[in-house]
Write an enzyme that holds these catalytic residues in place. Structure first.
Site, PDB file in Angstrom:
ATOM      1  N   ASP A  37      -2.346 -18.366  13.059  1.00 53.53           N
ATOM      2  CA  ASP A  37      -1.616 -17.655  12.067  1.00 53.53           C
ATOM      3  C   ASP A  37      -0.680 -18.281  11.164  1.00 53.53           C
ATOM      4  OD1 ASP A  37      -2.912 -15.080  12.552  1.00 53.53           O
ATOM      5  OD2 ASP A  37      -1.034 -14.317  13.412  1.00 53.53           O
ATOM      6  N   GLY A  68     -11.119 -10.616  14.567  1.00 55.14           N
ATOM      7  CA  GLY A  68     -10.476 -11.874  15.346  1.00 55.14           C
ATOM      8  C   GLY A  68      -8.938 -11.664  14.984  1.00 55.14           C
ATOM      9  N   HIS A  69      -8.347 -12.523  16.102  1.00 55.02           N
ATOM     10  CA  HIS A  69      -7.018 -12.702  15.991  1.00 55.02           C
ATOM     11  C   HIS A  69      -6.771 -13.971  16.508  1.00 55.02           C
ATOM     12  CE1 HIS A  69      -4.533  -9.231  14.871  1.00 55.02           C
ATOM     13  NE2 HIS A  69      -5.243  -8.406  15.601  1.00 55.02           N
ATOM     14  N   ASP A  70      -5.400 -14.570  15.880  1.00 62.58           N
ATOM     15  CA  ASP A  70      -4.878 -16.089  16.073  1.00 62.58           C
ATOM     16  C   ASP A  70      -5.443 -16.721  17.353  1.00 62.58           C
ATOM     17  OD1 ASP A  70      -2.317 -17.969  15.728  1.00 62.58           O
ATOM     18  OD2 ASP A  70      -2.994 -17.730  17.776  1.00 62.58           O
ATOM     19  N   ILE A  71      -5.232 -15.935  18.769  1.00 67.05           N
ATOM     20  CA  ILE A  71      -5.948 -16.565  19.775  1.00 67.05           C
ATOM     21  C   ILE A  71      -7.572 -16.862  19.629  1.00 67.05           C
ATOM     22  CG2 ILE A  71      -6.440 -14.390  21.174  1.00 67.05           C
ATOM     23  CD1 ILE A  71      -5.157 -15.589  23.645  1.00 67.05           C
ATOM     24  N   ASN A  72      -8.274 -16.093  19.014  1.00 71.73           N
ATOM     25  CA  ASN A  72      -9.545 -16.255  18.993  1.00 71.73           C
ATOM     26  C   ASN A  72      -9.936 -17.510  18.074  1.00 71.73           C
ATOM     27  OD1 ASN A  72      -9.602 -12.729  18.608  1.00 71.73           O
ATOM     28  ND2 ASN A  72     -10.041 -13.879  20.765  1.00 71.73           N
ATOM     29  N   LEU A  95      -4.775   0.864  -5.211  1.00 72.46           N
ATOM     30  CA  LEU A  95      -5.769   0.255  -5.483  1.00 72.46           C
ATOM     31  C   LEU A  95      -7.023   0.683  -5.509  1.00 72.46           C
ATOM     32  CD1 LEU A  95      -4.630  -3.524  -4.347  1.00 72.46           C
ATOM     33  CD2 LEU A  95      -4.259  -2.575  -6.487  1.00 72.46           C
ATOM     34  N   LYS A  96      -7.210   1.824  -4.863  1.00 71.35           N
ATOM     35  CA  LYS A  96      -8.448   2.502  -5.031  1.00 71.35           C
ATOM     36  C   LYS A  96      -8.907   3.477  -6.042  1.00 71.35           C
ATOM     37  CE  LYS A  96      -8.771   2.578   0.264  1.00 71.35           C
ATOM     38  NZ  LYS A  96      -8.763   3.458   1.356  1.00 71.35           N
ATOM     39  N   ARG A 134       1.014  -1.167  -0.098  1.00 72.69           N
ATOM     40  CA  ARG A 134       0.090   0.129   0.004  1.00 72.69           C
ATOM     41  C   ARG A 134       1.026   1.000  -0.022  1.00 72.69           C
ATOM     42  NH1 ARG A 134      -3.395  -2.291   4.979  1.00 72.69           N
ATOM     43  NH2 ARG A 134      -4.268  -3.977   4.108  1.00 72.69           N
TER      44      ARG A 134
END
Length: 387
Positions: free
Chosen positions: A168, A137-141, A73-74, A42
């Site tokens: 992950d 969310g993240h890995d732990i979730n 990309l926008k 980006r």
């Protein structure tokens, strides 16, 4: 120009939409194996609250082995440039929430229309569909939802965050890389691409296949620290030494446990009844007391290299210097940064040591020229501030 690639994936062309976590890990794995992976970064710099300060630096290990192209990309011309790139790609990797790529005009339908052989690899936490698909969310979730987080940790304590290895990387990035390679092989036979939907909840659950099988058989309890491989068994655990460092013991099989008893001089009859789980707490106390009598180095001199199933618990500074890791070159140094080497190994098509990460946009013009853009079209993209 791109350096000539070696490795089993040499000749495979990949476009990676830059994100965090599992997508760059999968891209790193493919690049490590010789694929030509182009990162679409980006434009702009991360904000001050960026929790990943290594991004864009030589310490961004998961960005190694790839060149970088910055595209906006926008803008419509940026989207068209991405589609033109994808005409020459074998694989696209993206790790955004479901619908983001579609809103950019770069969803599977648009991309496969331009390149029917394209493998469109997607990685998310919850998957492309389902009740939680749009939730953050993240890995732990994701590991929590798979059942694997509950199975991890000590009795009487909350389940600990297992780094981000299970969601992950193991259940996410590796599953994406595996799925993409499978789909590339199929596309070469059929001439048709497809979408690979890799979800970390799915992958983390799959990593627990053995535990679910044992539980169904009645050989795995939902209680933590009560099973063979979760620290419940005294002969499969870590122990503190007199110097405060730790060792690991994995003497499950009878011949390995017999070697442990012989080398440590243990002849108490209770050790012969080690499969009676009622004895596990007492046996663990006895082993803990035993290992606390010597330093880690002393235990290494006695046990390392034997059939005890033993290893010292090394920190991240120590691990690269261990003689076994050094002999196998398990770690390499790239641009002054010590990091794990590519794995696994190949007898005939060994990949080269990866190049250091490119800074975002450093290779934009070179990539576009190499992938078929004219000098005039590149200048037009620059004038529109797309690159």
């Amino acid at each position: 120009m791109a350096q000539a690639k070696t490795g089993p994936l040499a000749g495979v062309r990949v476009v990676e939409m830059v994100g965090i976590g599992p997508c760059p890990f999968a891209a790193m794995m493919l690049a490590d194996m010789g694929a030509d992976v182009i990162r679409i970064d980006r434009k702009g710099k991360p904000g001050e609250d960026n929790p990943y300060p290594v991004l864009g630096t030589r310490h961004d290990v998961m960005a190694r082995g790839r060149r970088s192209l910055c595209l906006d990309l926008k803008k419509e011309s940026g989207r068209q440039a991405a589609l033109q790139l994808l005409e020459g790609a074998d694989v696209l990797l993206e790790g955004f929430r479901p619908g983001v790529m579609e809103r950019l005009g770069l969803g599977p339908d648009a991309c496969l229309e331009r390149n029917p052989k394209l493998v469109y690899g997607r990685i998310t936490g919850w998957g492309q569909d389902g009740p939680l698909a749009q939730a953050a969310g993240h890995d732990i979730n994701y590991v929590a939802l798979s059942g694997m987080l509950h199975a991890t940790g000590r009795a009487g304590s909350p389940p600990p965050p297992p780094l981000n290895l299970v969601g992950d990387f193991g259940g996410g990035g590796m599953m994406l890389a595996f799925g993409v390679v499978c789909a590339v092989l199929e596309a070469r036979a059929s001439g048709r691409g497809q979408v690979v939907d890799a979800a970390m909840t799915d992958g983390a659950a799959l990593l627990g296949a053995m535990m679910y099988g044992l539980r169904g058989f009645g050989a795995w309890s939902d209680a933590r620290e009560a099973n063979l491989l979760d620290g419940g068994a005294p002969f499969y655990d870590t122990y503190a030494c007199s110097d405060g460092k730790f060792i690991s013991i994995g003497a499950i099989e009878p011949q390995f446990f017999a070697t442990l008893l012989r080398l440590t001089g243990q002849d108490d009859p209770l050790f012969t009844r080690r499969w009676n789980r009622a004895n596990w707490p007492e046996l663990k106390r006895r082993l803990a007391a035993l290992f606390a009598t010597r330093s880690r180095e002393q235990w290494c001199r006695l046990l390392e290299g034997s059939d005890v199933c033993f290893a010292p618990v090394l920190d991240l500074e120590e691990a690269p210097r261990h003689p076994h890791n050094a002999a196998r070159r398990t770690f390499v140094e790239i641009d002054g940064v010590t990091q794990p080497a590519p794995a696994p190994r190949f007898s005939r098509t060994a990949p080269a040591t990866p190049r250091a990460p490119s800074s975002p946009g450093a290779d934009s013009v070179a990539i576009l020229l190499e992938w078929g853009f004219t000098a005039e079209s590149i200048e037009a993209l620059r004038a529109r501030e797309v690159i």
